[in-house]
Motif scaffolding. Structure first.
Motif, PDB file in Angstrom:
ATOM      1  N   MET A 158       3.338  -3.198   0.050  1.00  0.00           N
ATOM      2  CA  MET A 158       2.718  -2.174   0.366  1.00  0.00           C
ATOM      3  C   MET A 158       1.549  -1.983  -0.646  1.00  0.00           C
ATOM      4  SD  MET A 158       5.031   1.312   1.131  1.00  0.00           S
ATOM      5  CE  MET A 158       5.835   0.772  -0.460  1.00  0.00           C
ATOM      6  N   ILE A 159       0.246  -1.448  -0.134  1.00  0.00           N
ATOM      7  CA  ILE A 159      -0.706  -1.184  -0.902  1.00  0.00           C
ATOM      8  C   ILE A 159      -1.312   0.344  -0.581  1.00  0.00           C
ATOM      9  CG2 ILE A 159      -1.456  -3.538  -0.780  1.00  0.00           C
ATOM     10  CD1 ILE A 159      -3.927  -1.465   0.829  1.00  0.00           C
ATOM     11  N   ARG A 160      -2.052   0.721  -1.624  1.00  0.00           N
ATOM     12  CA  ARG A 160      -2.723   2.290  -1.357  1.00  0.00           C
ATOM     13  C   ARG A 160      -4.032   2.198  -2.112  1.00  0.00           C
ATOM     14  NH1 ARG A 160       2.124   5.031  -2.874  1.00  0.00           N
ATOM     15  NH2 ARG A 160       0.967   6.256  -4.462  1.00  0.00           N
ATOM     16  N   VAL A 161      -4.952   2.845  -1.804  1.00  0.00           N
ATOM     17  CA  VAL A 161      -5.962   3.079  -2.571  1.00  0.00           C
ATOM     18  C   VAL A 161      -6.428   4.659  -2.260  1.00  0.00           C
ATOM     19  CG1 VAL A 161      -8.694   2.595  -2.528  1.00  0.00           C
ATOM     20  CG2 VAL A 161      -7.180   0.840  -1.737  1.00  0.00           C
ATOM     21  N   GLN A 162      -6.519   5.114  -3.753  1.00  0.00           N
ATOM     22  CA  GLN A 162      -6.578   6.641  -3.869  1.00  0.00           C
ATOM     23  C   GLN A 162      -7.350   7.064  -4.887  1.00  0.00           C
ATOM     24  OE1 GLN A 162      -2.096   7.005  -3.835  1.00  0.00           O
ATOM     25  NE2 GLN A 162      -2.277   7.847  -6.382  1.00  0.00           N
ATOM     26  N   ARG A 163      -7.785   8.227  -4.681  1.00  0.00           N
ATOM     27  CA  ARG A 163      -8.469   9.003  -5.961  1.00  0.00           C
ATOM     28  C   ARG A 163      -7.496   9.511  -6.705  1.00  0.00           C
ATOM     29  NH1 ARG A 163     -13.756  10.860  -6.316  1.00  0.00           N
ATOM     30  NH2 ARG A 163     -14.381  10.419  -4.187  1.00  0.00           N
ATOM     31  N   GLY A 193     -11.967   0.143   3.512  1.00  0.00           N
ATOM     32  CA  GLY A 193     -11.825  -0.861   4.929  1.00  0.00           C
ATOM     33  C   GLY A 193     -11.775  -2.064   4.001  1.00  0.00           C
ATOM     34  N   MET A 194     -12.377  -2.805   3.445  1.00  0.00           N
ATOM     35  CA  MET A 194     -12.222  -4.172   3.121  1.00  0.00           C
ATOM     36  C   MET A 194     -11.419  -3.964   1.836  1.00  0.00           C
ATOM     37  SD  MET A 194     -15.066  -7.167   1.900  1.00  0.00           S
ATOM     38  CE  MET A 194     -14.515  -8.717   1.182  1.00  0.00           C
ATOM     39  N   THR A 195     -11.462  -2.826   1.065  1.00  0.00           N
ATOM     40  CA  THR A 195     -10.478  -2.779  -0.188  1.00  0.00           C
ATOM     41  C   THR A 195      -9.026  -2.969   0.261  1.00  0.00           C
ATOM     42  OG1 THR A 195     -12.180  -1.530  -1.221  1.00  0.00           O
ATOM     43  CG2 THR A 195     -10.001  -1.643  -2.200  1.00  0.00           C
ATOM     44  N   GLU A 196      -8.821  -2.268   1.381  1.00  0.00           N
ATOM     45  CA  GLU A 196      -7.192  -2.422   1.895  1.00  0.00           C
ATOM     46  C   GLU A 196      -6.966  -3.686   2.474  1.00  0.00           C
ATOM     47  OE1 GLU A 196      -9.720   0.173   2.300  1.00  0.00           O
ATOM     48  OE2 GLU A 196      -8.831   1.904   1.639  1.00  0.00           O
ATOM     49  N   ARG A 197      -7.984  -4.391   3.071  1.00  0.00           N
ATOM     50  CA  ARG A 197      -7.729  -5.700   3.622  1.00  0.00           C
ATOM     51  C   ARG A 197      -7.532  -6.548   2.749  1.00  0.00           C
ATOM     52  NH1 ARG A 197     -11.243  -5.957   9.107  1.00  0.00           N
ATOM     53  NH2 ARG A 197     -10.889  -8.096   8.932  1.00  0.00           N
ATOM     54  N   GLU A 198      -8.273  -6.658   1.685  1.00  0.00           N
ATOM     55  CA  GLU A 198      -8.254  -7.721   0.629  1.00  0.00           C
ATOM     56  C   GLU A 198      -6.942  -7.484  -0.216  1.00  0.00           C
ATOM     57  OE1 GLU A 198      -9.775 -10.418  -0.314  1.00  0.00           O
ATOM     58  OE2 GLU A 198     -10.639 -10.331   1.350  1.00  0.00           O
ATOM     59  N   LEU A 199      -6.664  -6.282  -0.425  1.00  0.00           N
ATOM     60  CA  LEU A 199      -5.062  -5.801  -1.101  1.00  0.00           C
ATOM     61  C   LEU A 199      -4.166  -6.353  -0.374  1.00  0.00           C
ATOM     62  CD1 LEU A 199      -6.085  -2.477  -2.980  1.00  0.00           C
ATOM     63  CD2 LEU A 199      -5.799  -4.706  -4.018  1.00  0.00           C
ATOM     64  N   ALA A 200      -4.178  -5.923   1.085  1.00  0.00           N
ATOM     65  CA  ALA A 200      -3.022  -6.414   1.956  1.00  0.00           C
ATOM     66  C   ALA A 200      -2.828  -7.929   1.890  1.00  0.00           C
ATOM     67  CB  ALA A 200      -3.224  -5.947   3.449  1.00  0.00           C
ATOM     68  N   LYS A 201      -3.861  -8.725   2.000  1.00  0.00           N
ATOM     69  CA  LYS A 201      -4.130 -10.119   1.784  1.00  0.00           C
ATOM     70  C   LYS A 201      -3.242 -10.670   0.680  1.00  0.00           C
ATOM     71  CE  LYS A 201      -8.401 -10.823   3.672  1.00  0.00           C
ATOM     72  NZ  LYS A 201      -9.434 -11.687   3.734  1.00  0.00           N
ATOM     73  N   ILE A 202      -3.883 -10.143  -0.589  1.00  0.00           N
ATOM     74  CA  ILE A 202      -3.093 -10.403  -1.904  1.00  0.00           C
ATOM     75  C   ILE A 202      -1.920 -10.135  -1.908  1.00  0.00           C
ATOM     76  CG2 ILE A 202      -3.424  -9.975  -4.364  1.00  0.00           C
ATOM     77  CD1 ILE A 202      -6.482  -9.252  -3.640  1.00  0.00           C
ATOM     78  N   ALA A 260       0.253  -9.935   0.570  1.00  0.00           N
ATOM     79  CA  ALA A 260       0.831 -10.982   1.681  1.00  0.00           C
ATOM     80  C   ALA A 260       1.069 -12.200   1.050  1.00  0.00           C
ATOM     81  CB  ALA A 260       0.248 -11.127   3.111  1.00  0.00           C
ATOM     82  N   GLU A 261       0.210 -12.789   0.167  1.00  0.00           N
ATOM     83  CA  GLU A 261       0.035 -13.964  -0.431  1.00  0.00           C
ATOM     84  C   GLU A 261       1.230 -14.256  -1.654  1.00  0.00           C
ATOM     85  OE1 GLU A 261      -1.772 -16.606   0.396  1.00  0.00           O
ATOM     86  OE2 GLU A 261      -0.989 -18.114  -1.142  1.00  0.00           O
ATOM     87  N   ALA A 262       1.314 -12.955  -2.347  1.00  0.00           N
ATOM     88  CA  ALA A 262       2.511 -12.757  -3.341  1.00  0.00           C
ATOM     89  C   ALA A 262       4.015 -13.095  -2.755  1.00  0.00           C
ATOM     90  CB  ALA A 262       2.269 -11.608  -4.015  1.00  0.00           C
ATOM     91  N   ARG A 263       3.996 -12.453  -1.339  1.00  0.00           N
ATOM     92  CA  ARG A 263       5.385 -12.220  -0.728  1.00  0.00           C
ATOM     93  C   ARG A 263       5.525 -13.592  -0.223  1.00  0.00           C
ATOM     94  NH1 ARG A 263       6.732  -6.519  -0.095  1.00  0.00           N
ATOM     95  NH2 ARG A 263       8.858  -7.471   0.873  1.00  0.00           N
ATOM     96  N   ALA A 264       4.430 -14.296   0.015  1.00  0.00           N
ATOM     97  CA  ALA A 264       4.855 -15.874   0.552  1.00  0.00           C
ATOM     98  C   ALA A 264       5.092 -16.863  -0.547  1.00  0.00           C
ATOM     99  CB  ALA A 264       3.401 -16.199   1.343  1.00  0.00           C
ATOM    100  N   ARG A 265       4.720 -16.332  -1.609  1.00  0.00           N
ATOM    101  CA  ARG A 265       4.990 -17.279  -2.723  1.00  0.00           C
ATOM    102  C   ARG A 265       6.083 -17.390  -3.673  1.00  0.00           C
ATOM    103  NH1 ARG A 265      -0.543 -19.230  -5.884  1.00  0.00           N
ATOM    104  NH2 ARG A 265      -2.131 -19.408  -4.107  1.00  0.00           N
ATOM    105  N   TRP A 266       6.615 -15.993  -3.629  1.00  0.00           N
ATOM    106  CA  TRP A 266       8.020 -15.694  -4.604  1.00  0.00           C
ATOM    107  C   TRP A 266       8.965 -14.842  -3.544  1.00  0.00           C
ATOM    108  CZ3 TRP A 266       2.864 -15.366  -6.658  1.00  0.00           C
ATOM    109  CH2 TRP A 266       2.812 -16.535  -7.626  1.00  0.00           C
ATOM    110  N   PRO A 267      10.113 -14.900  -3.917  1.00  0.00           N
ATOM    111  CA  PRO A 267      11.226 -14.305  -3.269  1.00  0.00           C
ATOM    112  C   PRO A 267      11.191 -12.582  -3.541  1.00  0.00           C
ATOM    113  CG  PRO A 267      12.146 -15.486  -4.816  1.00  0.00           C
ATOM    114  CD  PRO A 267      10.825 -15.793  -4.768  1.00  0.00           C
TER     115      PRO A 267
END
Lengths: 83, 150
Positions: free
Chosen positions: B1-6, B54-63, B65-72
């Motif tokens: 899960m990711i969140r970008v907030q003030r 927009g891009m911030t949320e996309r990049e954080l979601a990709k990162i 997902a990558e962590a979830r793919a690499r570790w259980p």
């Protein structure tokens, strides 16, 4: 196409966002940067050192030879410093 | 899960909520990044974080997902703030949860290293000398690269 500038690129270019219509031959990120640099002295200053300019096309990181078109959102920014 | 907030966040409450009811979790690692009060000789009055919505949320979601793919991982959370912050304020929260500690520790460090070099945030420091955009650090690039490509 829409072009966005962030961080010091915005300060130097003097603009955060603009809609531009480059000439027909401008079809790649590299060509677009060359063309944008001619728009004003501020644009030229912002784009003077390409090694510290990162580019995203439609919110995905893109390299110099990536294609760009009229409906794309292009973002130009320095290396990121979050975290 | 990711969140970008003030807004600020409550790290302990976020971590607790993230794993509530999941009894496979045996380890939770929580990282909180804070605004430092000095940059070299200069005292920092404030730090403003700009980002690319927009891009911030996309990049954080990709990162993420990558962590979830690499570790259980059983669960993971990235919360990153933007806007004007002061020394001592919380900037970023990364929580990783797994059955055993190794995955949670490693994935947490990976997430912090990668978000620092990929997520489109920029820091503007305000000091007595004026405002200055923070330069990217070679040490951060080095830290991110040790996790391999992608």
């Amino acid at each position: 196409m829409k072009v966005l500038y962030f961080s010091w690129l915005k300060t130097r270019a003097g603009i955060g966002e603009e809609t531009v219509t480059p000439p027909a031959g401008v079809a790649s990120v590299g060509a677009l940067l060359n063309w944008l640099a001619t728009r004003s002295p501020g644009h030229a200053a912002a784009l003077a050192n390409r090694s510290v300019v990162r580019v995203a096309v439609n919110q995905e990181y893109a390299t110099t030879n990536a294609p760009v078109g009229p409906n794309d959102e292009i973002a130009l920014f320095p290396p990121v410093t979050g975290g | 899960m990711i969140r970008v907030q003030r807004e600020d966040f409550d790290a302990a409450a976020e971590a607790k909520a993230l794993v509530a009811g999941n009894h496979r979790v045996g380890s939770v690692v929580t990282f909180v990044g804070l605004v430092r009060g000095a940059a070299g000789e200069a005292t920092i009055g404030a730090m403003t974080l700009e980002h690319y919505p927009g891009m911030t949320e996309r990049e954080l979601a990709k990162i993420d997902a990558e962590a979830r793919a690499r570790w259980p991982l059983e669960a993971s959370l990235i919360v990153h703030r933007y806007g004007r912050l002061k020394p001592g304020d919380q900037i970023v929260l990364v929580v990783t949860a797994s059955a055993h500690r190794q995955a949670a520790f490693a994935a947490n460090e990976f997430l912090v290293d990668w978000l620092k070099t990929k997520a489109p945030f920029w820091k503007l420091e305000s000091t007595a000398q004026g405002e200055q955009w923070v330069d990217a650090r070679a040490a951060d690039d080095y830290a991110a690269k040790r996790w391999g490509p992608k």
